[in-house]
Design an enzyme around this catalytic site. Structure first.
Site, PDB file in Angstrom:
ATOM      1  N   LYS A 187      46.380  49.243  44.023  1.00  0.00           N
ATOM      2  CA  LYS A 187      45.362  50.102  43.414  1.00  0.00           C
ATOM      3  C   LYS A 187      44.051  49.996  44.185  1.00  0.00           C
ATOM      4  O   LYS A 187      43.408  48.956  44.201  1.00  0.00           O
ATOM      5  CB  LYS A 187      45.095  49.731  41.954  1.00  0.00           C
ATOM      6  CG  LYS A 187      44.255  50.815  41.275  1.00  0.00           C
ATOM      7  CD  LYS A 187      43.423  50.327  40.114  1.00  0.00           C
ATOM      8  CE  LYS A 187      42.017  49.945  40.454  1.00  0.00           C
ATOM      9  NZ  LYS A 187      41.093  51.043  40.802  1.00  0.00           N
ATOM     10  N   GLU A 261      40.107  36.827  45.697  1.00  0.00           N
ATOM     11  CA  GLU A 261      39.003  36.806  46.676  1.00  0.00           C
ATOM     12  C   GLU A 261      37.814  37.437  45.975  1.00  0.00           C
ATOM     13  O   GLU A 261      37.798  38.644  45.749  1.00  0.00           O
ATOM     14  CB  GLU A 261      39.354  37.660  47.899  1.00  0.00           C
ATOM     15  CG  GLU A 261      40.646  37.271  48.577  1.00  0.00           C
ATOM     16  CD  GLU A 261      40.438  36.290  49.717  1.00  0.00           C
ATOM     17  OE1 GLU A 261      39.366  35.660  49.771  1.00  0.00           O
ATOM     18  OE2 GLU A 261      41.351  36.155  50.538  1.00  0.00           O
ATOM     19  N   CYS A 295      31.429  40.633  51.023  1.00  0.00           N
ATOM     20  CA  CYS A 295      31.556  39.475  50.134  1.00  0.00           C
ATOM     21  C   CYS A 295      31.024  38.206  50.802  1.00  0.00           C
ATOM     22  O   CYS A 295      30.463  37.355  50.135  1.00  0.00           O
ATOM     23  CB  CYS A 295      32.998  39.297  49.711  1.00  0.00           C
ATOM     24  SG  CYS A 295      34.106  39.339  51.113  1.00  0.00           S
ATOM     25  N   GLU A 392      24.756  37.348  43.534  1.00  0.00           N
ATOM     26  CA  GLU A 392      25.176  38.239  44.614  1.00  0.00           C
ATOM     27  C   GLU A 392      24.550  39.619  44.402  1.00  0.00           C
ATOM     28  O   GLU A 392      24.681  40.211  43.333  1.00  0.00           O
ATOM     29  CB  GLU A 392      26.698  38.348  44.605  1.00  0.00           C
ATOM     30  CG  GLU A 392      27.224  39.219  45.709  1.00  0.00           C
ATOM     31  CD  GLU A 392      28.740  39.315  45.696  1.00  0.00           C
ATOM     32  OE1 GLU A 392      29.318  39.586  44.636  1.00  0.00           O
ATOM     33  OE2 GLU A 392      29.331  39.121  46.774  1.00  0.00           O
TER      34      GLU A 392
HETATM   35  P1  NAP Z   1      35.263  45.024  40.931  1.00  0.00           P
HETATM   36  O1  NAP Z   1      34.507  45.799  39.955  1.00  0.00           O
HETATM   37  O2  NAP Z   1      35.749  43.690  40.544  1.00  0.00           O
HETATM   38  O3  NAP Z   1      36.465  45.964  41.385  1.00  0.00           O
HETATM   39  C1  NAP Z   1      37.467  45.547  42.261  1.00  0.00           C
HETATM   40  C2  NAP Z   1      38.737  46.279  41.925  1.00  0.00           C
HETATM   41  O4  NAP Z   1      39.205  45.868  40.632  1.00  0.00           O
HETATM   42  C3  NAP Z   1      38.581  47.785  41.827  1.00  0.00           C
HETATM   43  O5  NAP Z   1      39.767  48.396  42.297  1.00  0.00           O
HETATM   44  C4  NAP Z   1      38.418  47.985  40.346  1.00  0.00           C
HETATM   45  O6  NAP Z   1      38.711  49.293  39.922  1.00  0.00           O
HETATM   46  C5  NAP Z   1      39.390  46.987  39.794  1.00  0.00           C
HETATM   47  N1  NAP Z   1      39.144  46.590  38.409  1.00  0.00           N
HETATM   48  C6  NAP Z   1      38.028  46.772  37.653  1.00  0.00           C
HETATM   49  N2  NAP Z   1      38.200  46.225  36.422  1.00  0.00           N
HETATM   50  C7  NAP Z   1      39.444  45.694  36.413  1.00  0.00           C
HETATM   51  C8  NAP Z   1      40.214  44.978  35.447  1.00  0.00           C
HETATM   52  N3  NAP Z   1      39.726  44.682  34.235  1.00  0.00           N
HETATM   53  N4  NAP Z   1      41.444  44.543  35.759  1.00  0.00           N
HETATM   54  C9  NAP Z   1      41.957  44.800  36.997  1.00  0.00           C
HETATM   55  N5  NAP Z   1      41.292  45.483  37.952  1.00  0.00           N
HETATM   56  C10 NAP Z   1      40.053  45.903  37.673  1.00  0.00           C
HETATM   57  O7  NAP Z   1      34.468  44.777  42.276  1.00  0.00           O
HETATM   58  P2  NAP Z   1      33.738  45.863  43.158  1.00  0.00           P
HETATM   59  O8  NAP Z   1      32.451  46.154  42.474  1.00  0.00           O
HETATM   60  O9  NAP Z   1      34.648  46.968  43.480  1.00  0.00           O
HETATM   61  O10 NAP Z   1      33.506  45.042  44.503  1.00  0.00           O
HETATM   62  C11 NAP Z   1      32.409  44.245  44.699  1.00  0.00           C
HETATM   63  C12 NAP Z   1      32.770  42.792  44.504  1.00  0.00           C
HETATM   64  O11 NAP Z   1      33.915  42.419  45.236  1.00  0.00           O
HETATM   65  C13 NAP Z   1      31.678  41.887  44.979  1.00  0.00           C
HETATM   66  O12 NAP Z   1      31.422  40.915  44.019  1.00  0.00           O
HETATM   67  C14 NAP Z   1      32.252  41.255  46.237  1.00  0.00           C
HETATM   68  O13 NAP Z   1      31.753  40.024  46.582  1.00  0.00           O
HETATM   69  C15 NAP Z   1      33.684  41.210  45.926  1.00  0.00           C
HETATM   70  N6  NAP Z   1      34.458  41.173  47.173  1.00  0.00           N
HETATM   71  C16 NAP Z   1      35.048  40.008  47.539  1.00  0.00           C
HETATM   72  C17 NAP Z   1      35.758  39.919  48.715  1.00  0.00           C
HETATM   73  C18 NAP Z   1      36.427  38.645  49.142  1.00  0.00           C
HETATM   74  O14 NAP Z   1      37.220  38.671  50.046  1.00  0.00           O
HETATM   75  N7  NAP Z   1      36.142  37.521  48.535  1.00  0.00           N
HETATM   76  C19 NAP Z   1      35.896  41.045  49.526  1.00  0.00           C
HETATM   77  C20 NAP Z   1      35.277  42.226  49.122  1.00  0.00           C
HETATM   78  C21 NAP Z   1      34.578  42.267  47.922  1.00  0.00           C
HETATM   79  P3  NAP Z   1      37.505  50.362  39.864  1.00  0.00           P
HETATM   80  O15 NAP Z   1      37.077  50.588  41.265  1.00  0.00           O
HETATM   81  O16 NAP Z   1      38.112  51.547  39.258  1.00  0.00           O
HETATM   82  O17 NAP Z   1      36.428  49.731  39.036  1.00  0.00           O
END
Ligand code: NAP
Ligand code: MG
Length: 480
Positions: A187, A261, A295, A392
């Site tokens: 997804k 991650e 990230c 962050e």
């Molecule tokens: P996010 O809100 O956690 O979303 C990540 C993914 O999870 C999206 O596909 C999202 O769908 C989905 N999602 C949302 N709620 C969910 C739930 N309850 N259960 C399962 N999946 C769910 O994060 P983001 O705002 O897209 O990304 C930013 C964050 O990612 C930052 O905190 C960043 O540090 C972290 N990140 C970490 C890494 C790493 O390697 N450690 C790499 C990149 C990013 P939707 O898009 O539809 O909300």
């Protein structure tokens, strides 16, 4: 600014980006077919540069997720049995097809996510291809990777990815899962589904058996349905720490394996014996690469006190040369913030910093009149207790703190709920070894920053998650 005579070099609108071939509406890619979402609901994917609609994307509900997981479970019976060399060939073919379409993938990635075309073209897309090439090579060598261990695939992997490196994160997830004999339901993030859907077309063209890879688009509840599905054996998630915690609650007590991650607040540390001009470039790359939507961004800068004034002066000067603007312009250094919501979050942190009274600096470059843009921003002399130094921000905002001794900077750098990455800039190898062993971070870069390679593992400690992706470690995460 660059000339406008070549759509590849400069495209104001999707119409003029002539190298790309997108459908008006995308179905879900399930069991080797493009199918309508059962709710018949679609959402718009738009360009953060001009807020224009690009394509309609399907909203998958629980039933659609179930269809995709059932297809992956059926395909697993075949995929886990075919010869490893054959599996490798399909993965290799996917890599080659991606390479052939690299320019188109780069333009779509830039349009849909807001990242500078130069970064999509030179970093994201080549690295995504390289992940498939790298793991294609491992597919028939697993017994050498894990000698005498009788490793077996896990089954269906549910994979959920964020919007900052859309195609690259899809590659990080899909390639090792396939190499180890698992099947996949992926997804993508709601604001950046398009390159994952182009990847589905490539996967279809590769002739890989139906159901081995399924792509379901949608919102958070689509991801949640995938996590909760009883036939999913492994969750691979990249995203926020908040959602990572929800996922852990959902799978607690089940047999599901997981790699998470999550977020970061990584320290970039500059010692007084560092090559200063190189370090300034490393600071710029550390925080402004991909608008700071990284990230492992080096978002907390620690500068040794006796060189702080010089480093900050040079840094401000260098920041003034950064071009903020249309992501499709090849001269753009900082593109668009991925979404209106993310821009609001970043702005809220900037307001907090200004209110707290830290010294504030923003470049005075002109911003496009439309779209989601943020100027490169610094806060100097930020207190360790400040929200800005703790949370962050995920945008082009750097906090600066100073230090006197090695012990002091180790203590300050580790004083964070996160532990994803760190950077160390010094002329002394002994200092590098001392710090790499004492910094609680999954990756430590020495005299460089934000360098990635498929052969090197990536992942965090503490609230940055657990498990490793990339390299040999990335294979282990898909085997039992
Ligand atoms: P996010 O809100 O956690 O979303 C990540 C993914 O999870 C999206 O596909 C999202 O769908 C989905 N999602 C949302 N709620 C969910 C739930 N309850 N259960 C399962 N999946 C769910 O994060 P983001 O705002 O897209 O990304 C930013 C964050 O990612 C930052 O905190 C960043 O540090 C972290 N990140 C970490 C890494 C790493 O390697 N450690 C790499 C990149 C990013 P939707 O898009 O539809 O909300
Ligand atoms: Mg978009």
């Amino acid at each position: 600014m660059s000339t406008k005579n070549n759509a590849w070099e400069y495209a104001d609108s999707i119409e003029s980006a002539s190298h790309i071939n997108l459908r008006k509406q995308y179905g879900l890619y399930i069991d080797g077919k493009w199918v309508k979402p059962s709710s018949n609901k679609y959402f718009s994917s738009s360009n953060p540069h001009d807020e224009k609609h690009i394509a309609d994307v399907s909203e998958a509900n629980e039933d659609d997720v179930d269809r995709a997981v059932q297809a992956a479970a059926k395909a697993y019976k075949l995929w886990s049995k075919i010869s490893a060399a054959e599996r490798g060939k399909y993965i290799f073919r996917i890599a080659r097809l991606m390479q052939e379409q690299a320019r188109e993938l780069a333009v779509i990635e830039s349009l849909d996510s807001g990242k500078p075309i130069r970064e999509a073209r030179d970093i994201d897309i080549p690295l995504a291809c390289n992940h498939f090439f790298y793991y294609a090579g491992w597919a028939d060598k697993l017994e050498y990777a894990f000698p005498n261990q009788q490793k077996k695939p896990l089954g269906v992997a549910g994979q959920i990815i964020p919007w900052n490196f859309p195609l690259l994160m899809a590659a990080w997830k899909i390639a090792p899962a396939l190499a180890t004999g698992n099947t996949v339901v992926l997804k993508p993030a709601e604001t950046t589904s398009l390159t994952a859907l182009k990847l589905a077309e490539i996967i279809e063209a590769s002739g890989i058996p139906s159901g081995v890879v399924n792509i379901v688009t949608g919102f958070g509840d689509t991801g949640a349905a995938l996590v909760a599905h009883p036939k999913v054996s492994k969750i691979a998630f990249t995203g926020s720490t908040a959602v990572g915690k929800l996922i852990q609650k959902t799978i607690a007590g089940s047999n599901k394996k997981a790699t998470l991650e999550l977020g970061g607040k990584s320290a970039n540390i500059i010692f007084d014996d560092a090559p200063i001009d190189q370090a300034v470039e490393g600071i710029i790359n550390g925080i402004f690469f991909n608008q700071g939507h990284v990230c492992c961004a080096g978002s907390r800068l620690f500068v040794q006190e006796n060189i702080a004034e010089k480093v900050i002066r040079k840094l401000k000067h260098r920041m003034q040369s950064l071009q903020v603007g249309n992501p499709l312009d090849k001269n753009t250094d900082i593109g668009a913030i991925n979404s209106k919501e993310q821009l609001k979050i970043i702005q809220r942190y900037i307001d907090i910093g200004i209110k707290e009274g830290s010294e504030f600096f923003q470049t005075d470059c002109a911003l496009p009149v439309q779209g989601y843009y943020c100027r490169p921003t610094l806060f100097v002399n930020v207190a360790q207790s400040s929200i800005l130094a703790q949370e962050e921000i995920f945008g082009p905002v750097l906090t600066i703190q100073t230090f006197r001794t090695v012990d002091e900077v180790i203590q300050k750098a580790n004083n964070s709920p996160y532990g994803l990455a760190a950077g160390v800039w010094t002329d002394k190898g002994s200092k590098i070894f001392n710090l790499t062993s004492k910094l609680k971070a999954g990756v430590v870069w020495a005299n460089t920053y934000n360098k990635f390679d498929p052969s090197s593992p990536f992942g965090g400690y503490k609230e940055s998650g657990f498990g490793r992706e990339g390299g040999l470690h990335g294979l282990g995460a898909y085997l039992k």
